[in-house]
Design a protein around this motif. Structure first.
Motif, PDB file in Angstrom:
ATOM      1  N   VAL A   1      41.789  45.909  47.447  1.00 39.57           N
ATOM      2  CA  VAL A   1      40.838  45.579  46.385  1.00 39.57           C
ATOM      3  C   VAL A   1      39.502  45.291  47.055  1.00 39.57           C
ATOM      4  O   VAL A   1      39.425  44.419  47.921  1.00 39.57           O
ATOM      5  N   ALA A   2      38.453  46.016  46.655  1.00 39.02           N
ATOM      6  CA  ALA A   2      37.218  45.907  47.430  1.00 39.02           C
ATOM      7  C   ALA A   2      35.965  45.935  46.574  1.00 39.02           C
ATOM      8  O   ALA A   2      35.869  46.693  45.603  1.00 39.02           O
ATOM      9  N   LYS A   3      35.013  45.119  46.945  1.00 39.71           N
ATOM     10  CA  LYS A   3      33.632  45.265  46.474  1.00 39.71           C
ATOM     11  C   LYS A   3      32.877  46.185  47.421  1.00 39.71           C
ATOM     12  O   LYS A   3      32.044  46.982  47.005  1.00 39.71           O
ATOM     13  N   ASP A   4      33.202  46.082  48.702  1.00 37.70           N
ATOM     14  CA  ASP A   4      32.663  46.955  49.749  1.00 37.70           C
ATOM     15  C   ASP A   4      33.840  47.736  50.316  1.00 37.70           C
ATOM     16  O   ASP A   4      34.737  47.153  50.931  1.00 37.70           O
ATOM     17  N   ASN A   5      33.848  49.047  50.117  1.00 39.90           N
ATOM     18  CA  ASN A   5      35.007  49.857  50.513  1.00 39.90           C
ATOM     19  C   ASN A   5      35.291  49.825  52.001  1.00 39.90           C
ATOM     20  O   ASN A   5      36.418  50.098  52.425  1.00 39.90           O
ATOM     21  N   ASP A   6      34.299  49.502  52.805  1.00 45.88           N
ATOM     22  CA  ASP A   6      34.534  49.380  54.245  1.00 45.88           C
ATOM     23  C   ASP A   6      35.212  48.065  54.599  1.00 45.88           C
ATOM     24  O   ASP A   6      35.721  47.901  55.705  1.00 45.88           O
ATOM     25  N   ARG A   7      35.211  47.125  53.652  1.00 48.79           N
ATOM     26  CA  ARG A   7      35.750  45.796  53.926  1.00 48.79           C
ATOM     27  C   ARG A   7      36.655  45.357  52.771  1.00 48.79           C
ATOM     28  O   ARG A   7      36.355  44.404  52.040  1.00 48.79           O
ATOM     29  N   PRO A   8      37.792  46.029  52.613  1.00 49.35           N
ATOM     30  CA  PRO A   8      38.671  45.717  51.484  1.00 49.35           C
ATOM     31  C   PRO A   8      39.523  44.474  51.723  1.00 49.35           C
ATOM     32  O   PRO A   8      39.886  44.145  52.852  1.00 49.35           O
ATOM     33  N   ASN A   9      39.848  43.790  50.635  1.00 47.32           N
ATOM     34  CA  ASN A   9      40.811  42.697  50.659  1.00 47.32           C
ATOM     35  C   ASN A   9      42.205  43.273  50.461  1.00 47.32           C
ATOM     36  O   ASN A   9      42.397  44.263  49.751  1.00 47.32           O
ATOM     37  N   ALA A  10      43.203  42.666  51.098  1.00 39.21           N
ATOM     38  CA  ALA A  10      44.600  43.023  50.848  1.00 39.21           C
ATOM     39  C   ALA A  10      45.114  42.145  49.717  1.00 39.21           C
ATOM     40  O   ALA A  10      44.936  40.925  49.736  1.00 39.21           O
ATOM     41  N   PHE A  11      45.758  42.773  48.720  1.00 33.15           N
ATOM     42  CA  PHE A  11      46.235  42.043  47.557  1.00 33.15           C
ATOM     43  C   PHE A  11      47.697  42.403  47.311  1.00 33.15           C
ATOM     44  O   PHE A  11      48.045  43.566  47.132  1.00 33.15           O
TER      45      PHE A  11
ATOM     46  N   ASN B   1      51.563  34.994  33.699  1.00 30.30           N
ATOM     47  CA  ASN B   1      50.261  34.327  33.796  1.00 30.30           C
ATOM     48  C   ASN B   1      50.337  32.986  34.505  1.00 30.30           C
ATOM     49  O   ASN B   1      49.306  32.420  34.863  1.00 30.30           O
ATOM     50  N   ASN B   2      51.556  32.476  34.674  1.00 26.92           N
ATOM     51  CA  ASN B   2      51.732  31.206  35.382  1.00 26.92           C
ATOM     52  C   ASN B   2      51.867  31.531  36.866  1.00 26.92           C
ATOM     53  O   ASN B   2      52.960  31.756  37.382  1.00 26.92           O
ATOM     54  N   GLY B   3      50.727  31.582  37.560  1.00 28.72           N
ATOM     55  CA  GLY B   3      50.709  32.117  38.921  1.00 28.72           C
ATOM     56  C   GLY B   3      50.390  31.098  39.993  1.00 28.72           C
ATOM     57  O   GLY B   3      49.901  29.996  39.722  1.00 28.72           O
ATOM     58  N   PHE B   4      50.671  31.496  41.227  1.00 32.41           N
ATOM     59  CA  PHE B   4      50.343  30.684  42.408  1.00 32.41           C
ATOM     60  C   PHE B   4      49.819  31.637  43.474  1.00 32.41           C
ATOM     61  O   PHE B   4      50.393  32.710  43.700  1.00 32.41           O
ATOM     62  N   ALA B   5      48.723  31.240  44.130  1.00 32.68           N
ATOM     63  CA  ALA B   5      48.077  32.117  45.110  1.00 32.68           C
ATOM     64  C   ALA B   5      48.158  31.547  46.518  1.00 32.68           C
ATOM     65  O   ALA B   5      47.904  30.356  46.729  1.00 32.68           O
ATOM     66  N   LEU B   6      48.514  32.401  47.455  1.00 31.45           N
ATOM     67  CA  LEU B   6      48.426  32.108  48.886  1.00 31.45           C
ATOM     68  C   LEU B   6      47.244  32.910  49.430  1.00 31.45           C
ATOM     69  O   LEU B   6      47.189  34.130  49.260  1.00 31.45           O
ATOM     70  N   ILE B   7      46.295  32.229  50.054  1.00 32.98           N
ATOM     71  CA  ILE B   7      45.051  32.850  50.490  1.00 32.98           C
ATOM     72  C   ILE B   7      44.911  32.711  51.999  1.00 32.98           C
ATOM     73  O   ILE B   7      45.212  31.658  52.571  1.00 32.98           O
ATOM     74  N   GLY B   8      44.438  33.756  52.636  1.00 32.74           N
ATOM     75  CA  GLY B   8      44.103  33.681  54.055  1.00 32.74           C
ATOM     76  C   GLY B   8      43.010  34.688  54.358  1.00 32.74           C
ATOM     77  O   GLY B   8      42.986  35.779  53.772  1.00 32.74           O
TER      78      GLY B   8
ATOM     79  N   GLN C   1      55.948  34.223  35.473  1.00 37.38           N
ATOM     80  CA  GLN C   1      55.358  33.666  36.691  1.00 37.38           C
ATOM     81  C   GLN C   1      54.967  34.775  37.662  1.00 37.38           C
ATOM     82  O   GLN C   1      55.441  35.919  37.561  1.00 37.38           O
ATOM     83  N   GLN C   2      54.108  34.432  38.596  1.00 41.06           N
ATOM     84  CA  GLN C   2      53.647  35.399  39.588  1.00 41.06           C
ATOM     85  C   GLN C   2      53.216  34.668  40.854  1.00 41.06           C
ATOM     86  O   GLN C   2      52.646  33.579  40.800  1.00 41.06           O
ATOM     87  N   VAL C   3      53.520  35.275  41.998  1.00 36.28           N
ATOM     88  CA  VAL C   3      53.029  34.773  43.280  1.00 36.28           C
ATOM     89  C   VAL C   3      52.108  35.840  43.864  1.00 36.28           C
ATOM     90  O   VAL C   3      52.435  37.034  43.861  1.00 36.28           O
ATOM     91  N   ILE C   4      50.962  35.407  44.349  1.00 33.82           N
ATOM     92  CA  ILE C   4      49.925  36.308  44.860  1.00 33.82           C
ATOM     93  C   ILE C   4      49.649  35.976  46.320  1.00 33.82           C
ATOM     94  O   ILE C   4      49.615  34.803  46.703  1.00 33.82           O
ATOM     95  N   LEU C   5      49.452  37.014  47.116  1.00 32.57           N
ATOM     96  CA  LEU C   5      48.910  36.842  48.467  1.00 32.57           C
ATOM     97  C   LEU C   5      47.610  37.632  48.549  1.00 32.57           C
ATOM     98  O   LEU C   5      47.584  38.823  48.232  1.00 32.57           O
ATOM     99  N   ALA C   6      46.547  36.967  48.963  1.00 34.08           N
ATOM    100  CA  ALA C   6      45.255  37.634  49.133  1.00 34.08           C
ATOM    101  C   ALA C   6      44.786  37.455  50.568  1.00 34.08           C
ATOM    102  O   ALA C   6      44.554  36.329  51.014  1.00 34.08           O
TER     103      ALA C   6
END
Length: 406
Positions: A60-70, A77-84, A144-149
């Motif tokens: 997922v990217a705003k800048d295609n050269d620097r994409p985020n992994a999702f 909708n009841n989610g939890f996010a792990l961010i790094g 529920q959902q678990v997210i890693l970004a």
């Protein structure tokens, strides 16, 4: 604690110990130094591993050269996010390392390499947390959902529009709670704010050997003018009220972290600049601080009539924190005691990070909670290998209990 026993979580995590360690080595061996390398190869490797584990994974990217992994598991909708964050600082002098900084060498139960503690080990733990939660059917997939970004560009100053900010603005981080997965040994409820100023002084150049300079008929030394400002700023005090979890910290100003000035050895310098680092407690108003900074500068200028000044605010990050008794913090503390045998202290962090973006968006966040490691931004950065599986077990327990609490 919830219906999943600690021993079951540890057994489940332990079966992935080898894969988790190997995956982390892969991430460390891909240089992603901010300002030098793009993060694309690291993001692609995370997505590859996520797909291999049967998890929905994409870039997922705003800048295609620097994409985020999702990566996502579940649809609710009841989610939890792990961010790094997946970028790192530079490795510094190679001779200061006992092994190559991107070798991901293992010795004495630790993995050494740039980005291990800050922040790639947290990514590895997070991804395998999702895998073990999938194996153990720990969430309600419909609700529920678990997210890693794995996010980009944090090391530029934790204020980038490309990583966490982009994912929030585009609606990817639909979460009721989050963990920013830095290596730690505390339950980190927040962080101080950061103002990073560039102060520039302007003078008048003249030959240092002329009588007009000796008699001060001409010339104004921008370097000594700046030095006077920096010394006065260092004396600046601001009283602050204790903030829960931040009793060990307060207002800190560090003038002159970087200094430049002068063009030639025999010329009175007409320009000089310096960076000033200011740390604020959560809730502390930057306007009052900036007013005092400006007053210091104006007082110096009164003593040096020929001195001109300019201030540029380069970084502006607010302090942020969740309450010390927030359920997320207390649940995390319970799991550290159960798995590490020690109840980690609930407290705030001195350095800033992107946790303020998440807290500001209404997502309760632990702003640094993960595997045990050390030496971030320094030679011989490391993470404890055994703590990887323990952290995955802790994450899984926290997420399950937090999402299912009454």
């Amino acid at each position: 604690m919830n219906r999943f026993e600690i021993k079951d979580l540890l057994v489940e995590a332990e079966q992935y110990a080898g894969q988790m360690t190997s995956f982390l080595q892969d991430l460390v061996r891909i240089p992603s130094v901010n300002g030098r390398d793009t993060e694309r190869a690291v993001a692609e490797r995370i997505v590859e591993e996520g797909k291999k584990l049967g998890l929905k994974s994409t870039l997922v990217a705003k800048d295609n050269d620097r994409p985020n992994a999702f990566v996502a598991y579940g649809n609710g909708n009841n989610g939890f996010a792990l961010i790094g964050h997946i970028d790192t600082v530079a490795e510094g002098k190679l001779e200061d390392w006992t092994s190559q900084p991107f070798e991901a060498a293992i010795r004495g139960g630790k993995m050494y390499g740039r980005g291990t503690a800050d922040n790639k080990a947290g990514i590895a733990c997070g991804l395998y947390t999702m895998k073990m939660m999938q194996d153990m059917e720990m969430i309600d997939l419909e609700n529920q959902q678990v997210i890693l970004a794995g996010v980009v560009d944090e090391e530029s100053g934790a204020c980038s529009p490309l990583g966490v900010r982009y994912l929030l603005d585009e609606g990817y981080l639909n979460a009721k709670g989050a963990i920013y997965a830095y290596a730690s040994d505390i339950v980190c409820i927040g962080h101080r704010g950061l103002l990073r100023l560039e102060v520039t002084t302007y003078g008048e150049s003249v030959h240092a050997g002329l009588a007009t300079w000796h008699n001060r008929d001409e010339g104004e030394n921008a370097v000594t003018g700046l030095a006077e400002i920096l010394v006065e700023l260092e004396k600046m005090k601001i009283a602050t009220s204790p903030y829960p979890g931040f009793e060990h910290l307060g207002f800190t100003i560090t003038p002159g972290t970087i200094i430049s000035g002068g063009d030639y050895a025999s010329i009175v310098p007409n320009k000089s600049s310096a960076m000033v680092d200011i740390r604020l407690l959560p809730g502390q108003e930057k306007e009052a601080v900036m007013e005092k900074v400006n007053n210091v500068i104006e007082n110096v200028k009164k003593r040096r009539a020929g001195l001109g000044t300019e201030i540029v605010l380069k970084v502006d990050i607010p302090g942020a924190a969740i309450p010390v008794d927030h359920p997320l913090a207390l649940i995390a503390q319970d799991y550290t005691e159960a798995i590490h045998g020690r109840r980690w202290e609930i407290k705030g962090a001195g350095p800033g990070n992107e946790g303020y973006m998440l807290i500001g968006a209404g997502i309760p966040t632990l702003c640094g909670f993960g595997p045990i490691g050390g030496n971030p931004h320094a030679p011989n950065e490391w993470v404890d290998i055994q703590s990887l599986t323990k952290t995955a077990a802790i994450y899984a327990g926290i997420i399950s209990e937090f999402l299912n609490r009454p």
